[in-house]
Write a protein that holds these residues in place. Structure first.
Motif, short mmCIF file in Angstrom:
data_model
loop_
_atom_site.label_atom_id
_atom_site.label_comp_id
_atom_site.label_asym_id
_atom_site.label_seq_id
_atom_site.Cartn_x
_atom_site.Cartn_y
_atom_site.Cartn_z
N LYS A 81 -75.66 19.61 42.88
CA LYS A 81 -75.16 20.94 42.54
C LYS A 81 -73.93 21.29 43.35
N VAL A 82 -72.96 21.87 42.68
CA VAL A 82 -71.78 22.38 43.37
C VAL A 82 -72.08 23.83 43.71
N GLU A 83 -72.76 24.01 44.85
CA GLU A 83 -73.13 25.36 45.24
C GLU A 83 -73.25 25.42 46.74
N ARG A 84 -73.50 26.61 47.20
CA ARG A 84 -73.48 26.83 48.64
C ARG A 84 -74.82 27.44 49.05
N SER A 85 -75.82 26.60 49.22
CA SER A 85 -77.13 27.14 49.49
C SER A 85 -77.81 26.40 50.62
N HIS A 86 -78.89 27.01 51.08
CA HIS A 86 -79.68 26.45 52.16
C HIS A 86 -81.12 26.48 51.70
N ASP A 87 -82.04 26.18 52.59
CA ASP A 87 -83.45 26.28 52.25
C ASP A 87 -83.86 27.73 52.02
N LEU A 114 -72.34 29.32 53.46
CA LEU A 114 -71.15 29.21 52.64
C LEU A 114 -71.18 30.20 51.48
N ALA A 115 -72.37 30.66 51.14
CA ALA A 115 -72.45 31.63 50.05
C ALA A 115 -72.01 33.01 50.49
N GLY A 116 -71.98 33.24 51.78
CA GLY A 116 -71.47 34.49 52.28
C GLY A 116 -72.52 35.56 52.46
N ASN A 117 -73.71 35.39 51.91
CA ASN A 117 -74.72 36.43 52.04
C ASN A 117 -76.06 35.90 52.51
N ARG A 118 -76.12 34.65 52.94
CA ARG A 118 -77.36 34.10 53.43
C ARG A 118 -77.11 33.42 54.77
N PRO A 119 -77.91 33.73 55.77
CA PRO A 119 -77.67 33.17 57.08
C PRO A 119 -78.13 31.72 57.18
N ARG A 120 -77.39 30.94 57.94
CA ARG A 120 -77.75 29.56 58.20
C ARG A 120 -77.98 29.39 59.69
N LEU A 121 -78.88 28.53 60.03
CA LEU A 121 -79.12 28.17 61.40
C LEU A 121 -78.50 26.79 61.62
N MET A 164 -76.98 18.89 55.92
CA MET A 164 -76.80 19.76 54.77
C MET A 164 -76.88 19.00 53.45
N ASN A 165 -76.83 17.68 53.51
CA ASN A 165 -76.95 16.85 52.31
C ASN A 165 -77.97 15.74 52.59
N ALA A 166 -79.09 16.12 53.20
CA ALA A 166 -80.05 15.14 53.69
C ALA A 166 -80.67 14.31 52.57
N PHE A 171 -68.12 15.66 50.89
CA PHE A 171 -68.92 16.44 49.94
C PHE A 171 -68.98 17.90 50.36
N HIS A 172 -69.11 18.14 51.66
CA HIS A 172 -69.14 19.50 52.17
C HIS A 172 -67.81 20.22 51.90
N ARG A 173 -66.73 19.47 52.05
CA ARG A 173 -65.41 20.05 51.80
C ARG A 173 -65.30 20.53 50.36
N PHE A 174 -65.89 19.79 49.42
CA PHE A 174 -65.83 20.17 48.01
C PHE A 174 -67.10 20.91 47.55
N LYS A 175 -67.93 21.29 48.53
CA LYS A 175 -69.11 22.11 48.26
C LYS A 175 -70.06 21.44 47.27
N ILE A 176 -70.31 20.16 47.47
CA ILE A 176 -71.25 19.40 46.62
C ILE A 176 -72.47 19.06 47.45
N TYR A 177 -73.63 19.50 46.95
CA TYR A 177 -74.88 19.25 47.67
C TYR A 177 -75.94 18.75 46.70
N TRP A 178 -76.75 17.82 47.20
CA TRP A 178 -77.88 17.33 46.42
C TRP A 178 -79.09 18.14 46.85
N LYS A 179 -79.57 18.97 45.97
CA LYS A 179 -80.61 19.92 46.30
C LYS A 179 -81.87 19.63 45.50
N LEU A 180 -83.01 19.59 46.20
CA LEU A 180 -84.28 19.46 45.50
C LEU A 180 -84.68 20.80 44.90
#
Length: 472
Positions: free
Chosen positions: A5-11, A30-37, A394-396, A463-472
């Motif tokens: 997914k080309v998105e900016r999310s965390h768990d 990266l989404a701007g409204n969700r905190p990351r640790l 971030m892309n574990a 991948f991080h630069r282009f905001k591409i993450y493999w998300k379950l």
């Protein structure tokens, strides 16, 4: 399925999109409204890197590979670290629940995806990276594995978190043990898990058993060997209740056929390296054993519950010093308890059995590592030196599938010159690393660090630069 997914999310995808500005430990995602640790991402990346290191260099450096039976080597910290991280992530992702049904549905769907990828990657279907074939005899398919164990722990602990949410106090009192009282259901589940595990481990009668040798390289191929037990409460390789439960429930053909105990002195003269099984070795040396089996996976839930507790500390204690004091003291207590159980011979450290002493030591170590990363990254803000690990974290899933499970290496190995061994990867390992260092052991270690771990750090950075993450 896992998705690119080309998105900016965390768990924290289950969180309501409400900003949390009360604590200075977070960075905006990266989404701007969700905190990351950041330290959690780095810890996840470090654990994936450790997995690659011990899997690909452990054959030449047995002191970092899984202990053959009792003991705890570097490789034995990987699984508990993953489960600890899953626990912390559960606490953060389920900080706020707007709809319990939707939360349960997402947890169930993610669990199914973990089970699917676990069966595909470790069930025997994939032969990557060394063999250019695929497919598995379903009568010999391995049912358990790393992702399956994570799926079970995630499902149980996430559901406990969801259904006990109403009993949690939003603002805890200042009492020393208020955090434990608020989440008492988690500790009831933990105590139940421990009681079930210990009662089964020490109370189950293990009869004699037999198995068929399926190793085609063995002179005993196709023969039936027997193992004498008839005991109760033993923790040795052939007669423990963990193996007995798996043989009864899973079936011996669906267990792991290359257990670490084959590197023990009882089985091979090359111990602690892998080697041919001795002619006079006990019959169990050739038997299957499931290191991620049913009873040991039930015990592993404790590692995730401990991780959830550390996540709760983040949510309820706002000061850095208060968090670190609690984390470090808890980690030291766990380490002391686990080492005491081991060295007093009450219960040995054993990853294959996932013993309680092993849970304590590895969870204590996870607590101290996490505390150190939190101090360096989220307090002192030494972020740049850990960037490759952060990107991996971030892309574990991408790195696990393509790197740790060797899918990308298998793709490159499919292009060879005249002989399947003459591949680009083998050439790089031999000529760029082993011959340069004039040592196979050092060369392999350098290859894994620079050509695998650092390589994936750079790839995930792109991948991080282009905001591409493999998300379950």
């Amino acid at each position: 399925m896992a998705e690119i997914k080309v998105e900016r999310s965390h768990d924290q995808h289950l969180l309501e999109p409400k900003e949390d500005t009360s604590s200075s430990y977070t960075r905006r995602s990266l989404a701007g409204n969700r905190p990351r640790l950041a330290s959690l991402d780095i810890f996840r990346g470090l654990t994936v890197a450790l997995m690659i290191l011990v899997d690909d260099a452990g054959g030449d450096w047995p002191m970092i590979a899984h202990a053959p039976w009792n003991g705890c080597n570097l490789a034995d910290f990987v699984m508990p670290f993953f489960l600890f991280i899953v626990g912390v992530s559960i606490a953060l992702s389920l900080k706020r629940i707007s709809n319990k049904f939707e939360a349960c549905k997402k947890v169930g769907f993610r669990t199914c995806k973990l089970l699917f990828w676990g069966l595909l990657l470790q069930g025997g279907f994939s032969h990557a990276p060394d063999e250019l074939t695929y497919g598995v005899d379903v009568t010999m398919m391995r049912f358990c594995g790393i992702l399956q164990r994570i799926a079970l722990s995630y499902l149980v602990v996430a559901l406990v978190e969801i259904f006990t949410k109403d009993s949690h106090e939003e603002n805890l009192s200042t009492g020393r043990f208020s955090i434990f009282k608020s989440y008492y259901w988690h500790w009831i589940v933990a105590a139940s898990v421990l009681v079930i595990y210990l009662a089964t481990l020490y109370g189950t009668y293990v009869p004699d058993w037999e198995f068929v040798v399926y190793d085609k390289d063995s002179v005993l191929y196709g023969k039936i060997l027997s193992v004498s037990c008839g005991v109760r409460g033993k923790l040795n390789p052939p007669c423990n209740a963990v193996g007995y439960v798996d043989r009864q429930v899973l079936g011996i053909n669906h267990m792991y056929h290359h257990p670490a105990w084959r590197r023990s002195k009882a089985c091979t003269d090359d111990s602690p390296y892998e080697g041919a099984i001795r002619q006079d070795a006990p019959s169990w040396c050739r038997a299957p054993f499931e290191p991620e089996g049913i009873l040991s996976s039930i015990s592993a839930i404790l590692s995730t519950i401990i991780g959830v507790h550390f996540g709760h500390i983040i949510l309820h204690l706002k000061g850095h010093s208060a968090r670190l004091k609690h984390w470090i003291s808890t980690g030291l207590v766990l380490l002391a308890l686990g080492l005491t159980l081991h060295f007093t011979h009450l219960m040995p450290l054993n990853k294959q059995l996932y013993s309680f002493s092993y849970i304590c030591v590895t969870s204590g170590a996870a607590a101290l590592v996490f505390s150190s990363l939190y101090s360096l990254v989220d307090i002192l803000e030494w972020k740049h030196m850990f960037l490759p690990l952060k990107w991996i974290g971030m892309n574990a899933m991408l790195v696990y599938v393509m790197g740790a499970e060797g899918i990308l290496a298998a793709f490159f190995n499919g292009w060879y010159y005249r002989h399947p061994h003459n591949t680009l990867i083998n050439w790089i390992r031999e000529h760029v690393f082993i011959r340069v260092w004039h040592s196979r052991r050092v060369g392999v270690l350098m290859y894994v660090i620079f050509a695998e771990i650092l390589f994936w750090g750079l790839v995930t950075g792109v991948f991080h630069r282009f905001k591409i993450y493999w998300k379950l």
